[in-house]
Design an enzyme around this catalytic site. Structure first.
Site, PDB file in Angstrom:
ATOM      1  N   LYS A 198       0.916  -1.160  -0.212  1.00  0.00           N
ATOM      2  CA  LYS A 198      -0.004   0.012   0.134  1.00  0.00           C
ATOM      3  C   LYS A 198       1.221   1.152  -0.087  1.00  0.00           C
ATOM      4  CE  LYS A 198      -3.938   1.559   2.801  1.00  0.00           C
ATOM      5  NZ  LYS A 198      -4.817   1.304   3.969  1.00  0.00           N
ATOM      6  N   SER A 216      -9.680   0.927   2.913  1.00  0.00           N
ATOM      7  CA  SER A 216      -8.758   2.070   2.200  1.00  0.00           C
ATOM      8  C   SER A 216      -7.794   1.076   1.633  1.00  0.00           C
ATOM      9  CB  SER A 216      -8.155   3.002   3.273  1.00  0.00           C
ATOM     10  OG  SER A 216      -7.390   2.581   4.096  1.00  0.00           O
ATOM     11  N   SER A 233      -9.883  -1.216   7.125  1.00  0.00           N
ATOM     12  CA  SER A 233      -9.143  -1.283   5.923  1.00  0.00           C
ATOM     13  C   SER A 233      -8.485  -2.126   5.254  1.00  0.00           C
ATOM     14  CB  SER A 233      -8.185   0.090   5.788  1.00  0.00           C
ATOM     15  OG  SER A 233      -9.208   1.233   5.947  1.00  0.00           O
TER      16      SER A 233
END
Lengths: 102, 491
Positions: free
Chosen positions: B77, B152, B176
Protein backbone atom coordinates in the site's frame (compact mmCIF):
# COMPACT_ATOMS: atom_id res chain seq x y z
CA UNK A 1 -32.28 24.70 9.63
CA UNK A 2 -29.13 25.22 11.66
CA UNK A 3 -27.40 21.92 12.34
CA UNK A 4 -25.13 20.95 15.18
CA UNK A 5 -22.22 22.77 13.57
CA UNK A 6 -23.11 26.14 12.08
CA UNK A 7 -21.29 27.62 9.13
CA UNK A 8 -19.44 30.05 11.37
CA UNK A 9 -18.31 27.16 13.57
CA UNK A 10 -17.06 25.33 10.49
CA UNK A 11 -15.01 28.42 9.59
CA UNK A 12 -13.62 28.55 13.13
CA UNK A 13 -12.76 24.82 13.21
CA UNK A 14 -11.35 25.18 9.70
CA UNK A 15 -8.98 27.86 10.92
CA UNK A 16 -7.99 25.87 14.03
CA UNK A 17 -7.25 22.99 11.64
CA UNK A 18 -5.13 25.31 9.48
CA UNK A 19 -7.44 24.80 6.53
CA UNK A 20 -9.07 27.50 4.46
CA UNK A 21 -12.45 26.04 3.45
CA UNK A 22 -14.22 27.69 0.53
CA UNK A 23 -17.80 29.01 0.90
CA UNK A 24 -19.08 25.93 -0.92
CA UNK A 25 -17.12 23.64 1.45
CA UNK A 26 -18.32 25.49 4.52
CA UNK A 27 -21.95 24.89 3.56
CA UNK A 28 -21.40 21.25 2.69
CA UNK A 29 -19.18 20.42 5.69
CA UNK A 30 -21.65 22.12 8.04
CA UNK A 31 -24.41 19.79 6.83
CA UNK A 32 -22.28 16.66 6.73
CA UNK A 33 -20.51 17.20 10.06
CA UNK A 34 -23.85 18.02 11.70
CA UNK A 35 -25.31 14.70 10.51
CA UNK A 36 -22.23 12.84 11.77
CA UNK A 37 -22.33 14.59 15.18
CA UNK A 38 -26.03 13.87 15.52
CA UNK A 39 -25.26 10.19 14.98
CA UNK A 40 -22.40 10.39 17.50
CA UNK A 41 -24.78 11.83 20.14
CA UNK A 42 -25.94 8.26 20.86
CA UNK A 43 -22.80 7.83 22.98
CA UNK A 44 -24.66 9.84 25.61
CA UNK A 45 -26.94 6.84 26.19
CA UNK A 46 -23.99 4.91 27.61
CA UNK A 47 -23.43 5.08 31.36
CA UNK A 48 -19.68 5.61 31.77
CA UNK A 49 -19.67 6.42 35.48
CA UNK A 50 -16.46 5.07 37.02
CA UNK A 51 -15.24 3.78 33.63
CA UNK A 52 -11.57 4.48 32.95
CA UNK A 53 -10.72 5.83 29.48
CA UNK A 54 -8.73 3.58 27.11
CA UNK A 55 -6.22 5.55 25.08
CA UNK A 56 -4.47 2.44 23.88
CA UNK A 57 -5.70 -1.16 23.53
CA UNK A 58 -2.70 -2.88 25.15
CA UNK A 59 -1.35 -2.41 28.66
CA UNK A 60 2.02 -1.09 27.46
CA UNK A 61 3.40 1.83 29.45
CA UNK A 62 6.63 3.79 29.63
CA UNK A 63 8.74 2.02 27.06
CA UNK A 64 12.26 3.21 27.80
CA UNK A 65 15.58 2.81 26.07
CA UNK A 66 19.12 3.90 26.75
CA UNK A 67 19.71 7.50 25.77
CA UNK A 68 22.47 6.76 23.30
CA UNK A 69 23.35 8.70 20.17
CA UNK A 70 22.34 6.91 16.97
CA UNK A 71 22.80 7.75 13.32
CA UNK A 72 20.23 10.13 11.90
CA UNK A 73 19.50 11.60 8.48
CA UNK A 74 22.25 13.67 6.87
CA UNK A 75 21.22 17.30 6.16
CA UNK A 76 20.87 16.63 2.44
CA UNK A 77 18.55 13.68 3.05
CA UNK A 78 16.47 15.59 5.58
CA UNK A 79 16.16 18.55 3.21
CA UNK A 80 15.59 16.51 0.05
CA UNK A 81 11.79 16.95 0.12
CA UNK A 82 11.76 20.55 1.38
CA UNK A 83 9.54 22.83 -0.74
CA UNK A 84 12.16 25.55 -0.30
CA UNK A 85 15.62 25.34 1.15
CA UNK A 86 18.32 27.84 1.96
CA UNK A 87 21.66 26.11 2.46
CA UNK A 88 21.16 23.65 5.30
CA UNK A 89 17.90 25.30 6.42
CA UNK A 90 14.22 24.94 5.61
CA UNK A 91 13.16 28.29 4.13
CA UNK A 92 9.77 29.80 5.07
CA UNK A 93 8.04 33.13 4.37
CA UNK A 94 8.84 35.99 6.73
CA UNK A 95 7.24 35.38 10.13
CA UNK A 96 7.33 38.94 11.42
CA UNK A 97 5.89 41.95 9.69
CA UNK A 98 8.69 44.40 8.91
CA UNK A 99 6.49 47.32 10.03
CA UNK A 100 5.68 45.76 13.40
CA UNK A 101 8.96 46.95 14.83
CA UNK A 102 9.52 43.57 16.47
CA UNK B 1 -8.31 -22.46 -13.81
CA UNK B 2 -6.72 -21.25 -10.63
CA UNK B 3 -4.18 -18.55 -9.93
CA UNK B 4 -0.78 -19.44 -8.45
CA UNK B 5 -0.44 -19.05 -4.68
CA UNK B 6 2.44 -17.30 -2.98
CA UNK B 7 3.62 -20.64 -1.61
CA UNK B 8 3.63 -22.19 -5.12
CA UNK B 9 5.51 -19.23 -6.58
CA UNK B 10 8.03 -19.37 -3.75
CA UNK B 11 8.52 -23.15 -4.09
CA UNK B 12 8.98 -23.14 -7.87
CA UNK B 13 11.55 -20.34 -7.63
CA UNK B 14 13.39 -22.24 -4.92
CA UNK B 15 13.36 -25.50 -6.91
CA UNK B 16 14.27 -23.60 -10.10
CA UNK B 17 11.23 -25.05 -11.87
CA UNK B 18 10.10 -21.54 -12.75
CA UNK B 19 12.58 -18.71 -12.28
CA UNK B 20 11.98 -15.49 -10.38
CA UNK B 21 12.44 -13.73 -13.74
CA UNK B 22 9.65 -15.76 -15.31
CA UNK B 23 7.32 -14.99 -12.44
CA UNK B 24 8.26 -11.32 -12.65
CA UNK B 25 7.57 -11.36 -16.40
CA UNK B 26 4.17 -12.91 -15.66
CA UNK B 27 3.47 -10.22 -13.04
CA UNK B 28 4.46 -7.35 -15.33
CA UNK B 29 2.34 -8.79 -18.17
CA UNK B 30 -0.62 -8.94 -15.83
CA UNK B 31 -0.03 -5.34 -14.77
CA UNK B 32 0.02 -4.28 -18.45
CA UNK B 33 -3.19 -6.17 -19.20
CA UNK B 34 -5.21 -5.45 -16.04
CA UNK B 35 -4.04 -2.10 -14.72
CA UNK B 36 -5.88 -0.05 -17.38
CA UNK B 37 -9.12 -1.65 -16.12
CA UNK B 38 -8.45 -1.84 -12.37
CA UNK B 39 -6.40 1.32 -11.77
CA UNK B 40 -5.07 -0.35 -8.61
CA UNK B 41 -1.47 0.88 -8.66
CA UNK B 42 -0.04 4.27 -7.77
CA UNK B 43 3.45 3.46 -9.03
CA UNK B 44 5.63 0.52 -10.00
CA UNK B 45 9.09 -0.04 -11.39
CA UNK B 46 9.26 -3.06 -13.68
CA UNK B 47 12.97 -2.65 -14.51
CA UNK B 48 13.99 -2.50 -10.88
CA UNK B 49 11.79 -5.50 -10.05
CA UNK B 50 13.17 -7.53 -12.97
CA UNK B 51 16.74 -6.73 -11.94
CA UNK B 52 16.02 -7.99 -8.42
CA UNK B 53 14.44 -11.12 -9.88
CA UNK B 54 17.62 -11.73 -11.88
CA UNK B 55 19.70 -11.42 -8.69
CA UNK B 56 17.39 -13.84 -6.86
CA UNK B 57 17.74 -16.41 -9.66
CA UNK B 58 21.53 -15.97 -9.57
CA UNK B 59 21.74 -16.52 -5.84
CA UNK B 60 19.59 -19.63 -6.00
CA UNK B 61 21.54 -21.01 -8.99
CA UNK B 62 24.78 -20.44 -7.07
CA UNK B 63 23.40 -22.33 -4.08
CA UNK B 64 23.61 -19.27 -1.82
CA UNK B 65 21.26 -19.04 1.17
CA UNK B 66 18.06 -17.10 0.39
CA UNK B 67 15.13 -15.89 2.48
CA UNK B 68 11.72 -17.56 2.78
CA UNK B 69 10.20 -15.26 0.12
CA UNK B 70 13.14 -15.20 -2.31
CA UNK B 71 12.16 -13.79 -5.68
CA UNK B 72 8.44 -13.53 -4.89
CA UNK B 73 6.69 -10.45 -6.39
CA UNK B 74 4.60 -8.43 -3.92
CA UNK B 75 2.79 -5.10 -3.85
CA UNK B 76 2.39 -2.80 -0.86
CA UNK B 77 0.00 0.00 0.00
CA UNK B 78 1.26 3.47 -0.87
CA UNK B 79 1.17 4.65 2.77
CA UNK B 80 4.18 2.46 3.58
CA UNK B 81 7.45 4.36 3.25
CA UNK B 82 9.97 3.08 0.73
CA UNK B 83 13.42 4.50 0.10
CA UNK B 84 12.77 3.80 -3.60
CA UNK B 85 10.06 5.48 -5.66
CA UNK B 86 7.42 7.75 -4.14
CA UNK B 87 5.16 7.41 -1.11
CA UNK B 88 2.09 9.50 -1.93
CA UNK B 89 -0.65 8.21 0.42
CA UNK B 90 -2.87 8.98 -2.60
CA UNK B 91 -2.73 12.64 -1.56
CA UNK B 92 -1.86 15.75 -3.54
CA UNK B 93 0.01 16.98 -0.48
CA UNK B 94 2.55 14.12 -0.87
CA UNK B 95 2.40 13.92 -4.69
CA UNK B 96 6.19 14.11 -5.02
CA UNK B 97 7.28 12.78 -1.63
CA UNK B 98 10.27 10.45 -1.64
CA UNK B 99 10.71 8.86 1.77
CA UNK B 100 14.30 8.84 3.03
CA UNK B 101 13.90 5.41 4.64
CA UNK B 102 12.12 2.05 4.43
CA UNK B 103 9.26 1.06 6.71
CA UNK B 104 10.07 -1.81 9.08
CA UNK B 105 7.86 -4.20 7.08
CA UNK B 106 9.67 -3.19 3.88
CA UNK B 107 13.03 -4.00 5.46
CA UNK B 108 11.61 -7.31 6.66
CA UNK B 109 10.24 -8.24 3.23
CA UNK B 110 13.58 -7.37 1.62
CA UNK B 111 15.40 -9.46 4.19
CA UNK B 112 13.04 -12.35 3.35
CA UNK B 113 14.01 -11.96 -0.31
CA UNK B 114 10.65 -10.66 -1.57
CA UNK B 115 10.53 -8.18 -4.43
CA UNK B 116 8.33 -5.13 -3.99
CA UNK B 117 7.12 -4.40 -7.51
CA UNK B 118 5.13 -1.28 -6.69
CA UNK B 119 2.70 0.61 -4.50
CA UNK B 120 -1.07 0.22 -4.46
CA UNK B 121 -3.88 2.74 -4.49
CA UNK B 122 -5.80 3.71 -1.35
CA UNK B 123 -8.20 6.23 0.07
CA UNK B 124 -6.15 9.36 0.79
CA UNK B 125 -4.17 8.75 4.02
CA UNK B 126 -6.18 5.51 4.45
CA UNK B 127 -9.34 7.52 5.20
CA UNK B 128 -12.24 5.84 3.49
CA UNK B 129 -14.02 2.58 2.77
CA UNK B 130 -14.05 2.53 -1.03
CA UNK B 131 -10.71 3.76 -2.47
CA UNK B 132 -12.71 6.55 -4.12
CA UNK B 133 -11.00 9.19 -1.96
CA UNK B 134 -7.76 8.88 -3.91
CA UNK B 135 -6.06 11.82 -5.61
CA UNK B 136 -5.15 9.28 -8.33
CA UNK B 137 -8.80 8.33 -8.97
CA UNK B 138 -10.75 5.27 -7.82
CA UNK B 139 -9.69 1.62 -8.07
CA UNK B 140 -12.23 -0.81 -9.52
CA UNK B 141 -13.43 -4.15 -8.22
CA UNK B 142 -12.12 -7.03 -10.38
CA UNK B 143 -15.45 -8.89 -9.96
CA UNK B 144 -17.38 -5.97 -11.42
CA UNK B 145 -15.64 -2.85 -12.67
CA UNK B 146 -18.64 -0.65 -11.81
CA UNK B 147 -18.16 -1.47 -8.13
CA UNK B 148 -15.61 -0.32 -5.57
CA UNK B 149 -12.93 -2.70 -4.26
CA UNK B 150 -13.57 -1.51 -0.71
CA UNK B 151 -11.06 0.54 1.20
CA UNK B 152 -8.91 1.94 2.23
CA UNK B 153 -6.49 -0.80 1.03
CA UNK B 154 -8.51 -1.24 -2.19
CA UNK B 155 -5.51 -1.52 -4.52
CA UNK B 156 -3.85 -4.21 -2.40
CA UNK B 157 -7.07 -6.28 -2.35
CA UNK B 158 -7.93 -5.81 -6.05
CA UNK B 159 -4.47 -6.78 -7.34
CA UNK B 160 -4.47 -10.00 -5.32
CA UNK B 161 -8.03 -10.85 -6.41
CA UNK B 162 -7.10 -10.33 -10.07
CA UNK B 163 -3.94 -12.41 -9.73
CA UNK B 164 -1.58 -9.54 -10.51
CA UNK B 165 0.35 -10.70 -7.44
CA UNK B 166 -0.31 -13.51 -4.97
CA UNK B 167 0.24 -11.34 -1.90
CA UNK B 168 0.26 -7.73 -0.76
CA UNK B 169 0.32 -5.55 2.34
CA UNK B 170 -2.27 -3.06 3.50
CA UNK B 171 -3.10 -1.22 6.70
CA UNK B 172 -6.23 -1.42 8.82
CA UNK B 173 -7.38 1.38 11.14
CA UNK B 174 -11.12 0.62 11.14
CA UNK B 175 -11.45 -2.26 8.66
CA UNK B 176 -9.22 -1.13 5.80
CA UNK B 177 -7.81 -4.64 5.25
CA UNK B 178 -10.78 -6.86 6.17
CA UNK B 179 -13.47 -4.92 4.30
CA UNK B 180 -11.65 -4.73 0.92
CA UNK B 181 -10.67 -8.41 1.35
CA UNK B 182 -14.37 -9.13 1.75
CA UNK B 183 -15.36 -6.97 -1.26
CA UNK B 184 -12.72 -8.55 -3.52
CA UNK B 185 -13.03 -12.18 -2.39
CA UNK B 186 -9.54 -12.58 -0.90
CA UNK B 187 -8.13 -13.22 2.58
CA UNK B 188 -7.08 -10.14 4.58
CA UNK B 189 -5.71 -10.11 8.13
CA UNK B 190 -5.51 -7.27 10.62
CA UNK B 191 -3.06 -8.50 13.26
CA UNK B 192 -3.26 -7.65 16.97
CA UNK B 193 -2.33 -4.03 17.69
CA UNK B 194 1.39 -4.20 18.53
CA UNK B 195 2.13 -7.41 16.60
CA UNK B 196 3.64 -5.65 13.56
CA UNK B 197 5.81 -2.53 13.78
CA UNK B 198 4.18 0.62 12.44
CA UNK B 199 7.58 2.24 11.82
CA UNK B 200 7.33 3.80 8.37
CA UNK B 201 3.55 3.46 8.10
CA UNK B 202 2.24 6.97 7.52
CA UNK B 203 0.16 7.63 10.64
CA UNK B 204 -3.61 8.07 10.55
CA UNK B 205 -5.03 6.88 13.91
CA UNK B 206 -1.98 5.78 15.84
CA UNK B 207 -3.78 3.81 18.57
CA UNK B 208 -5.71 1.86 15.90
CA UNK B 209 -3.41 1.52 12.84
CA UNK B 210 -1.98 -1.90 12.09
CA UNK B 211 -0.26 -3.34 8.99
CA UNK B 212 -1.36 -6.71 7.64
CA UNK B 213 -1.28 -9.06 4.65
CA UNK B 214 -3.62 -9.98 1.78
CA UNK B 215 -3.47 -13.26 -0.14
CA UNK B 216 -5.90 -15.71 -1.70
CA UNK B 217 -5.61 -18.35 1.02
CA UNK B 218 -4.91 -18.50 4.72
CA UNK B 219 -1.59 -20.33 4.29
CA UNK B 220 -0.18 -17.47 2.22
CA UNK B 221 -1.45 -14.93 4.75
CA UNK B 222 0.31 -16.90 7.51
CA UNK B 223 3.51 -16.94 5.42
CA UNK B 224 3.41 -13.15 5.01
CA UNK B 225 2.53 -12.53 8.67
CA UNK B 226 5.48 -14.70 9.74
CA UNK B 227 7.72 -12.40 7.73
CA UNK B 228 6.48 -9.07 9.11
CA UNK B 229 5.55 -9.82 12.75
CA UNK B 230 7.85 -9.22 15.70
CA UNK B 231 9.44 -6.63 17.90
CA UNK B 232 10.94 -3.41 16.56
CA UNK B 233 12.21 -0.82 19.04
CA UNK B 234 11.39 1.99 16.59
CA UNK B 235 7.67 1.55 17.31
CA UNK B 236 7.24 1.79 21.07
CA UNK B 237 3.79 0.16 20.83
CA UNK B 238 5.21 -2.92 19.08
CA UNK B 239 5.45 -5.59 21.76
CA UNK B 240 8.38 -7.75 22.78
CA UNK B 241 6.70 -11.09 22.64
CA UNK B 242 7.65 -14.31 20.87
CA UNK B 243 6.15 -14.81 17.40
CA UNK B 244 4.42 -18.21 17.11
CA UNK B 245 5.11 -20.43 14.10
CA UNK B 246 1.98 -19.50 12.17
CA UNK B 247 2.62 -21.95 9.31
CA UNK B 248 3.19 -24.91 11.63
CA UNK B 249 0.02 -23.97 13.52
CA UNK B 250 -2.01 -24.51 10.34
CA UNK B 251 -1.04 -28.17 10.22
CA UNK B 252 -1.83 -28.97 13.85
CA UNK B 253 -4.96 -30.99 14.63
CA UNK B 254 -7.91 -28.86 15.62
CA UNK B 255 -9.93 -30.05 18.56
CA UNK B 256 -12.59 -28.43 20.70
CA UNK B 257 -13.34 -25.41 18.50
CA UNK B 258 -15.64 -22.89 20.19
CA UNK B 259 -17.11 -20.55 17.59
CA UNK B 260 -18.69 -17.45 19.11
CA UNK B 261 -21.69 -15.91 17.38
CA UNK B 262 -22.99 -12.53 18.53
CA UNK B 263 -26.50 -11.29 17.70
CA UNK B 264 -25.00 -7.83 17.42
CA UNK B 265 -23.31 -8.92 14.17
CA UNK B 266 -26.65 -9.76 12.58
CA UNK B 267 -28.51 -6.51 13.19
CA UNK B 268 -30.43 -3.97 11.18
CA UNK B 269 -28.89 -3.07 7.83
CA UNK B 270 -27.39 -6.52 7.19
CA UNK B 271 -27.99 -7.53 3.57
CA UNK B 272 -30.04 -10.79 3.52
CA UNK B 273 -27.67 -12.43 1.03
CA UNK B 274 -24.68 -11.61 3.23
CA UNK B 275 -26.54 -12.99 6.24
CA UNK B 276 -27.32 -16.24 4.37
CA UNK B 277 -23.66 -16.69 3.36
CA UNK B 278 -22.46 -16.14 6.94
CA UNK B 279 -25.05 -18.54 8.36
CA UNK B 280 -23.95 -21.16 5.82
CA UNK B 281 -20.34 -20.64 6.93
CA UNK B 282 -21.33 -21.18 10.55
CA UNK B 283 -22.98 -24.43 9.43
CA UNK B 284 -19.65 -25.50 7.91
CA UNK B 285 -18.05 -25.11 11.33
CA UNK B 286 -20.94 -26.89 12.99
CA UNK B 287 -20.48 -29.80 10.57
CA UNK B 288 -16.76 -29.79 11.41
CA UNK B 289 -17.62 -30.52 15.02
CA UNK B 290 -17.30 -27.00 16.40
CA UNK B 291 -19.45 -25.87 19.28
CA UNK B 292 -21.39 -22.75 18.34
CA UNK B 293 -21.47 -20.48 21.39
CA UNK B 294 -23.72 -17.45 21.70
CA UNK B 295 -21.71 -14.42 22.91
CA UNK B 296 -22.75 -10.83 23.62
CA UNK B 297 -21.11 -7.57 22.65
CA UNK B 298 -23.64 -5.13 24.09
CA UNK B 299 -21.62 -1.97 23.28
CA UNK B 300 -21.03 -2.91 19.66
CA UNK B 301 -23.79 -0.52 18.50
CA UNK B 302 -21.67 2.40 19.76
CA UNK B 303 -18.52 1.29 17.95
CA UNK B 304 -18.94 3.55 14.89
CA UNK B 305 -19.62 6.66 16.96
CA UNK B 306 -16.70 5.82 19.25
CA UNK B 307 -14.35 5.05 16.36
CA UNK B 308 -15.09 8.17 14.33
CA UNK B 309 -14.31 10.39 17.33
CA UNK B 310 -11.08 8.64 18.33
CA UNK B 311 -9.75 8.06 14.80
CA UNK B 312 -10.46 11.63 13.69
CA UNK B 313 -9.01 13.13 16.89
CA UNK B 314 -5.80 11.19 16.32
CA UNK B 315 -5.84 12.09 12.62
CA UNK B 316 -6.20 15.81 13.32
CA UNK B 317 -3.07 15.63 15.43
CA UNK B 318 -1.09 13.29 13.13
CA UNK B 319 -1.83 15.30 10.01
CA UNK B 320 -0.70 18.57 11.61
CA UNK B 321 2.76 17.63 10.33
CA UNK B 322 1.77 18.52 6.75
CA UNK B 323 2.69 22.15 7.10
CA UNK B 324 4.29 22.94 3.75
CA UNK B 325 7.66 23.45 5.46
CA UNK B 326 9.58 20.21 5.76
CA UNK B 327 8.14 18.19 2.90
CA UNK B 328 5.03 17.98 0.79
CA UNK B 329 3.08 20.58 -1.13
CA UNK B 330 3.50 24.30 -0.43
CA UNK B 331 1.15 26.89 -1.88
CA UNK B 332 2.67 29.08 -4.62
CA UNK B 333 2.37 32.59 -3.18
CA UNK B 334 1.59 32.65 0.54
CA UNK B 335 0.62 36.05 2.02
CA UNK B 336 2.30 35.19 5.33
CA UNK B 337 3.26 32.13 7.29
CA UNK B 338 -0.26 31.35 8.59
CA UNK B 339 -1.54 31.56 5.04
CA UNK B 340 1.28 29.22 3.99
CA UNK B 341 -0.08 26.56 6.36
CA UNK B 342 -3.75 27.09 5.55
CA UNK B 343 -3.43 27.40 1.78
CA UNK B 344 -0.93 24.53 1.45
CA UNK B 345 -3.20 22.20 3.42
CA UNK B 346 -6.36 23.47 1.75
CA UNK B 347 -4.85 22.78 -1.70
CA UNK B 348 -3.17 19.52 -0.69
CA UNK B 349 -5.88 17.60 1.16
CA UNK B 350 -9.01 16.07 -0.36
CA UNK B 351 -12.57 16.32 0.98
CA UNK B 352 -12.63 13.30 3.28
CA UNK B 353 -9.31 14.15 4.89
CA UNK B 354 -10.50 17.72 5.53
CA UNK B 355 -13.75 16.43 7.05
CA UNK B 356 -11.90 14.09 9.40
CA UNK B 357 -9.32 16.68 10.44
CA UNK B 358 -12.13 19.12 11.21
CA UNK B 359 -14.24 16.56 13.07
CA UNK B 360 -11.21 15.55 15.15
CA UNK B 361 -10.24 19.14 15.82
CA UNK B 362 -13.82 19.81 16.96
CA UNK B 363 -13.84 16.75 19.25
CA UNK B 364 -10.57 17.87 20.87
CA UNK B 365 -11.39 21.57 21.11
CA UNK B 366 -12.01 23.23 24.44
CA UNK B 367 -15.57 22.80 25.64
CA UNK B 368 -16.06 19.60 23.63
CA UNK B 369 -13.14 17.45 24.80
CA UNK B 370 -14.98 15.83 27.73
CA UNK B 371 -18.28 15.44 25.91
CA UNK B 372 -16.84 13.84 22.81
CA UNK B 373 -13.24 12.62 22.97
CA UNK B 374 -13.09 11.55 26.64
CA UNK B 375 -16.54 9.98 26.39
CA UNK B 376 -15.39 7.96 23.36
CA UNK B 377 -12.30 6.73 25.23
CA UNK B 378 -14.55 5.47 28.04
CA UNK B 379 -16.90 3.70 25.65
CA UNK B 380 -13.79 2.17 24.09
CA UNK B 381 -13.04 0.56 27.47
CA UNK B 382 -16.53 -0.97 27.53
CA UNK B 383 -16.13 -2.33 23.97
CA UNK B 384 -12.79 -3.83 24.91
CA UNK B 385 -14.29 -5.40 28.04
CA UNK B 386 -17.09 -6.94 25.93
CA UNK B 387 -14.49 -8.73 23.80
CA UNK B 388 -12.50 -9.91 26.81
CA UNK B 389 -15.63 -11.43 28.29
CA UNK B 390 -16.68 -13.03 24.99
CA UNK B 391 -13.27 -14.63 24.48
CA UNK B 392 -13.65 -16.44 27.80
CA UNK B 393 -16.43 -18.42 26.09
CA UNK B 394 -15.17 -18.67 22.50
CA UNK B 395 -11.89 -19.11 20.56
CA UNK B 396 -13.09 -16.81 17.82
CA UNK B 397 -16.11 -14.65 17.10
CA UNK B 398 -17.48 -14.98 13.57
CA UNK B 399 -19.74 -12.69 11.57
CA UNK B 400 -19.79 -10.64 8.39
CA UNK B 401 -16.85 -8.33 7.57
CA UNK B 402 -19.26 -5.89 5.92
CA UNK B 403 -23.05 -5.57 6.06
CA UNK B 404 -23.22 -5.32 2.25
CA UNK B 405 -21.32 -6.62 -0.78
CA UNK B 406 -19.24 -4.10 -2.77
CA UNK B 407 -21.21 -0.92 -3.45
CA UNK B 408 -21.26 0.85 -6.82
CA UNK B 409 -18.69 3.53 -7.54
CA UNK B 410 -20.29 6.84 -6.55
CA UNK B 411 -23.09 5.21 -4.53
CA UNK B 412 -22.21 6.69 -1.14
CA UNK B 413 -19.46 9.18 -1.90
CA UNK B 414 -21.68 12.21 -1.21
CA UNK B 415 -23.03 10.81 2.05
CA UNK B 416 -20.09 10.36 4.44
CA UNK B 417 -22.25 9.06 7.29
CA UNK B 418 -23.68 6.29 5.05
CA UNK B 419 -20.09 5.41 4.08
CA UNK B 420 -19.02 5.30 7.76
CA UNK B 421 -21.94 3.02 8.69
CA UNK B 422 -20.53 0.40 6.31
CA UNK B 423 -17.67 -0.05 8.83
CA UNK B 424 -20.05 -1.29 11.53
CA UNK B 425 -18.58 -4.81 11.75
CA UNK B 426 -14.90 -3.96 11.53
CA UNK B 427 -14.14 -0.92 13.72
CA UNK B 428 -14.64 -2.66 17.06
CA UNK B 429 -11.64 -4.99 16.51
CA UNK B 430 -9.43 -1.90 16.13
CA UNK B 431 -10.90 -0.25 19.23
CA UNK B 432 -10.26 -3.46 21.23
CA UNK B 433 -6.91 -4.11 19.53
CA UNK B 434 -7.82 -7.71 18.68
CA UNK B 435 -6.88 -9.48 15.43
CA UNK B 436 -9.44 -10.10 12.70
CA UNK B 437 -9.39 -11.85 9.34
CA UNK B 438 -11.83 -11.90 6.43
CA UNK B 439 -12.07 -15.05 4.28
CA UNK B 440 -14.22 -15.50 1.15
CA UNK B 441 -17.47 -17.33 2.01
CA UNK B 442 -19.77 -16.93 -0.99
CA UNK B 443 -21.26 -14.55 -3.50
CA UNK B 444 -24.30 -12.32 -3.79
CA UNK B 445 -26.79 -13.04 -6.58
CA UNK B 446 -25.09 -10.21 -8.50
CA UNK B 447 -21.83 -12.17 -8.37
CA UNK B 448 -20.06 -10.04 -5.77
CA UNK B 449 -17.98 -11.74 -3.04
CA UNK B 450 -19.00 -11.99 0.61
CA UNK B 451 -16.42 -12.16 3.42
CA UNK B 452 -16.61 -14.09 6.69
CA UNK B 453 -14.87 -12.23 9.49
CA UNK B 454 -13.22 -14.13 12.35
CA UNK B 455 -11.83 -12.23 15.34
CA UNK B 456 -9.66 -13.70 18.09
CA UNK B 457 -8.09 -12.70 21.40
CA UNK B 458 -4.94 -10.52 21.52
CA UNK B 459 -1.91 -12.27 19.97
CA UNK B 460 -3.87 -15.45 19.14
CA UNK B 461 -3.27 -15.15 15.37
CA UNK B 462 -2.02 -18.76 15.34
CA UNK B 463 -5.35 -20.15 16.51
CA UNK B 464 -7.35 -17.56 14.53
CA UNK B 465 -5.60 -18.54 11.29
CA UNK B 466 -5.85 -22.25 12.14
CA UNK B 467 -9.63 -21.94 12.46
CA UNK B 468 -9.89 -19.82 9.28
CA UNK B 469 -7.77 -22.44 7.48
CA UNK B 470 -10.19 -25.16 8.59
CA UNK B 471 -12.95 -23.31 6.72
CA UNK B 472 -10.85 -23.22 3.56
CA UNK B 473 -10.11 -26.95 3.84
CA UNK B 474 -13.86 -27.54 3.69
CA UNK B 475 -14.88 -24.96 1.08
CA UNK B 476 -13.57 -23.72 -2.26
CA UNK B 477 -14.75 -20.09 -2.35
CA UNK B 478 -11.15 -18.91 -2.15
CA UNK B 479 -10.31 -20.69 -5.42
CA UNK B 480 -12.85 -18.68 -7.46
CA UNK B 481 -11.25 -16.32 -9.92
CA UNK B 482 -12.88 -13.16 -11.31
CA UNK B 483 -13.53 -13.45 -15.07
CA UNK B 484 -11.31 -10.44 -15.77
CA UNK B 485 -8.32 -12.41 -14.44
CA UNK B 486 -8.93 -15.14 -17.04
CA UNK B 487 -9.16 -12.88 -20.07
CA UNK B 488 -5.39 -12.75 -20.38
CA UNK B 489 -3.86 -14.32 -23.44
CA UNK B 490 -2.65 -17.88 -23.05
CA UNK B 491 -4.60 -18.57 -19.88
Amino acid sequence: MAGKISESEVRHIGHLSRLDPSDEEVGRFSEQLSAILEYIEQLNEVDTTDVQPTAHALPVHNVLREDEPRPSLAPDQALANAPQRDGDFFAVPKVLDQDSGA
Amino acid sequence: MTLPTLTEIRDTIRSRTTGAREWMGYTLERIDALEPKLHALVSYDGDRAMEQARLADERIAAGQPVGPLAGVPLLIKDNLCTSFGRTTCASRILANFEAPYDAHVVERLHRAGAIIVGKTNLDEFAMGSSTENSAHGPTRNPWNLDHVPGGSSGGSAATVAAGVVAGSLGSDTGGSIRQPASFCGVVGLKPTYGRVSRYGLVAYGSSLDQIGPFARDVRDVALLLANIAGHDPRDSTCVKRPVPDYLAALDTPLAGMHIGVADEYFGEGLDPEVRAAIEAAIDVYRAAGARIVPVHLPHMKYAIACYYLIATAEASSNLARYDGVHYGHRTAKPRDYIDMYCASRQEGFGDEVKRRIMLGTYALSSGYYDAYYLKALKVRTLIRNDFEKAFKEADVIVGPASPVPAIRIGERINDPLAMYLMDIYTVSANLAGVPGVSVPCGFSSAGLPVGLQLMGPHFAEDRLLRIAHEYQLRTDWHTRVPPIALEMSGQ
